[in-house]
Design an enzyme around this catalytic site. Sequence first.
Site, PDB file in Angstrom:
ATOM      1  N   HIS A   1      53.208  -0.015  17.696  1.00  0.00           N
ATOM      2  CA  HIS A   1      53.291   0.957  18.790  1.00  0.00           C
ATOM      3  C   HIS A   1      52.856   0.324  20.116  1.00  0.00           C
ATOM      4  O   HIS A   1      53.226   0.801  21.197  1.00  0.00           O
ATOM      5  CB  HIS A   1      52.403   2.162  18.466  1.00  0.00           C
ATOM      6  CG  HIS A   1      52.759   3.406  19.217  1.00  0.00           C
ATOM      7  ND1 HIS A   1      53.511   3.411  20.374  1.00  0.00           N
ATOM      8  CD2 HIS A   1      52.455   4.714  18.979  1.00  0.00           C
ATOM      9  CE1 HIS A   1      53.654   4.652  20.817  1.00  0.00           C
ATOM     10  NE2 HIS A   1      53.022   5.456  19.996  1.00  0.00           N
TER      11      HIS A   1
ATOM     12  N   ASP B   1      75.128   3.750  13.694  1.00  0.00           N
ATOM     13  CA  ASP B   1      76.197   3.433  12.736  1.00  0.00           C
ATOM     14  C   ASP B   1      76.410   1.920  12.715  1.00  0.00           C
ATOM     15  O   ASP B   1      76.861   1.335  13.697  1.00  0.00           O
ATOM     16  CB  ASP B   1      77.478   4.163  13.154  1.00  0.00           C
ATOM     17  CG  ASP B   1      78.632   3.945  12.196  1.00  0.00           C
ATOM     18  OD1 ASP B   1      78.501   3.130  11.257  1.00  0.00           O
ATOM     19  OD2 ASP B   1      79.680   4.588  12.395  1.00  0.00           O
TER      20      ASP B   1
END
Length: 439
Positions: free
Chosen positions: A158, A380
Amino acid sequence: MESGKISVETETLSKTLIKPSSPTPQSLSRYNLSYNDQNIYQTCVSVGFFYENPDGIEISTIREQLQNSLSKTLVSYYPFAGKVVKNDYIHCNDDGIEFVEVRIRCRMNDILKYELRSYARDLVLPKRVTVGSEDTTAIVQLSHFDCGGLAVAFGISHKVADGGTIASFMKDWAASACYLSSSHHVPTPLLVSDSIFPRQDNIICEQFPTSKNCVEKTFIFPPEAIEKLKSKAVEFGIEKPTRVEVLTAFLSRCATVAGKSAAKNNNCGQSLPFPVLQAINLRPILELPQNSVGNLVSIYFSRTIKENDYLNEKEYTKLVINELRKEKQKIKNLSREKLTYVAQMEEFVKSLKEFDISNFLDIDAYLSDSWCRFPFYDVDFGWGKPIWVCLFQPYIKNCVVMMDYPFGDDYGIEAIVSFEQEKMSAFEKNEQLLQFVSN
């Protein structure tokens, strides 16, 4: 491993390091952390993408496609392949990203049932909570199921990336996979975080305050449930309520009810502050493109809500939404120095002093973070869009992260909620909550 009525075997097939396909120039070997980055914990934030069986594509082809496109993408995202040094900068030495391949001995749909989804998430996401000095800054796990379905998971410190950064990286990686045999897609992330919030010397970030007694569960709100909550907010006098606004008010009220139910001591009638904190993406405020890399986030918070305000649903809903709208408008007018996460947390702690509260951990503060609208369901790699996207952030007490959840051509919201065990037990039985969530 076991969960409920299912037992699943897993096997680690391989581990390798994926390096940028072209070496990072010496002139770019040091990437300074921003002041915001320096004050973010070294935890691992992971996102997993489940895909149905890619017909006619061999596992070896999928692996090679992912690894080659990842290597190509890291040329532009070169800090991800380096190491964080002394909470100061990233040494962009092209060490690479760890790539783990796992076999999961079950059919994917068997663990994507609602009651097993937390288990499914734990199976496919990298087994990291924090990122140590010997770990790679980022990690990928490719999981194969017996049915041919697969999951691709990405985890990163993070300290290097927020949700917006992860969304941009996954979009670029997937596009690189689709155009692997050509040069049509060249990622162009904007590495400017340090110029927005310049690093400072000798910043020490304390250890991440996880709660051992916390449990995390997901609750799915279909589109029609969210529309009902929005209609109710309009009836209460709220103009043009958003999905996130109504869910923030609704879930924080349910959390307060649960907390009262779980508490052994009801504060002897004292009405303590019950602040609702909202994370905010600073890119639109700073007029930065969405592909800007780093922790470009901050918080704003309600100032006048008391925990007993929950008793009146109408007034509580109006109070939460109007308070957060007012504070969001204020934050848009702040200087960059006042916009940082640290500056806003200091402002939050200062606001509690009128109640003689010196430590915000002593009260029931509620944190809401929206990952809605990030295009995770468009990731995708060439074999279709994901059927489910899951998220893991280390357990923070009284925290909810919202993500889009597909319902046909529309989207509901999946709320990932973290409470202490007793409070969660009361929360998940809340009758009003159960009227709106999907099974």
